[in-house]
Structure formats: structure tokens, C-alpha cells
Design a protein around this motif. Sequence first.
Motif: not given
Length: 268
Positions: A33, A130-131, A181-182, A185, A189
Amino acid sequence: MPYANNAGVEIRYEVDAPNAGAPDEAVVFCGDVGLGAWQFGWQHAALAGPHTVITPETRGIGESDTPPGPYTVEGLASDVDAVCAAEGVRNAHLVGYGLGGMVALAYALGSSRPASLTVIGTPAAGDSYNPAGVWADPSSPAAVEGSLTGLLSESFREVHPDVISRIVEWRLGEDGDRETCKAHCAAIEEFDVSGRLYEITTPTLVVHGTEDTACPRSAAVSLAEGLPRGALHAIEDARHLVGVEASAAVNDAIVGWLAEHASDSLTE
């Protein structure tokens, strides 16, 4: 470096030792990530030469395109497939960290191209990852340096301050920004293959640092046990960047795994 096109998204990649091994076979790295290609430097040195090695820059990283997020793991796997197709790779030996390991698992579910997988610090579902413990904002040197406290063991950091300094420099120059990153992520998820592990018959080496704070040991054990051809290789006391701090042990494991599953045996 060349580019592969996946439905209009350009993915930049590097090919090293292009004439090594079987002509239609390569080791292909899949990144974690938000992280740049630096993350595979320790494995690259051990694998390039005995094998052709391909290092894509994940969408959003480096000079690959950054389409608007959110991304999906399946979409990231299709990027890797586009790179393999562009290079004529029929048998891909995927090596992935964290998110990259998830990409490798998804790719193996949807394609016969993967010949073997090595997944490092990877769970079968994104809710076990847990990124926030992996990515740090590259616009903040303090945040990047601070993140290495959780990614590398205290003993390694004390003995190798020079390596820590180099990693900080690489991360500041190569890692993705907050929007990337978002988007990554979001893919994590939504990822969950825990109910489909029996379908992944590709030989899979699950490498895990026992003190990994991004992916718990229990998740790695469950993944290895759930895969029909899974094998767990645990490295005691190492954290998420186990391929950095225990590079000799990790490289030996990967080299041995590839010797079993590549078309041509490795030569020294």
C-alpha cells in the motif's frame, strides 16, 4: 522503462535479466500500500539473473498513471496481467508484500498465468490488515522515519541506522501521496478471499515476520492452512518489512521455492 496499457491506464515497469530462465517465465513483484519499488530492492538482488525479474509501479506510484480512486484488488491484478501480457510472460512467479500479496491471491483466482506465489505479510481478508502501519505521508520526513519503528524491529534499527536513513530517502522520493494511499486502502477494505482459498491451487509460500504489526501472525497461519498448496515460512522477531531486516532468510526461502516451481532450476 516500458509501459503496459490496461484499459487506458499506463503502468510503468522495469525488466531486469530479460534473457534469464525460461523465455516465457518471470518473477513479478507486486507492491504494498502506497510504497515505491524500493521495497523489493533486497529480493531483486537475489532473484535477477537466475530469473527474469519484472517490477511494475503500482497505479498511483512513480510514473504509472494515477486514475481516480477507489481501486480494487482485482483491478490492480489486471494491471499486473497487462504487464505480463506485454512482456509475453506465460508463467508468472508473483512476489507480493501486503496489498501486493492480496493482488497475487486475486490474480491466481482469476487467471492461469500465475505459476507460483510468494506473499509476505499478507492476510486472506483486508480487515486483518492495518495499512496505517505501513504507509506514511512522504511530504513529512518525520512521519516517514517514525513509521519505520513499527515496520522494522528495534534490534535491526539499532544495528543498521545507515539502512534506515536510505529507506527514509527512498520513501520520500518514491512512495505515493495521500490520495493514492486512500485509493489503495479502499482496495484493501473490500478484499476478502477467505471463503475461496480452496480455489487457489497455485503453490503459495506465505512469508511472515512473527512481530508484524500490520498483519497479525494468526492471519498468516490461517492463510497458509487454508490454501491447498500453501506453506508457511515464519521469521522470528521480524516485523512487516521482513524482507529487509531478514533478507538472507527470506531470499533463501524464495530461491528454494522457485527452484521447486520454476521451469528451470536456479543456478548459482
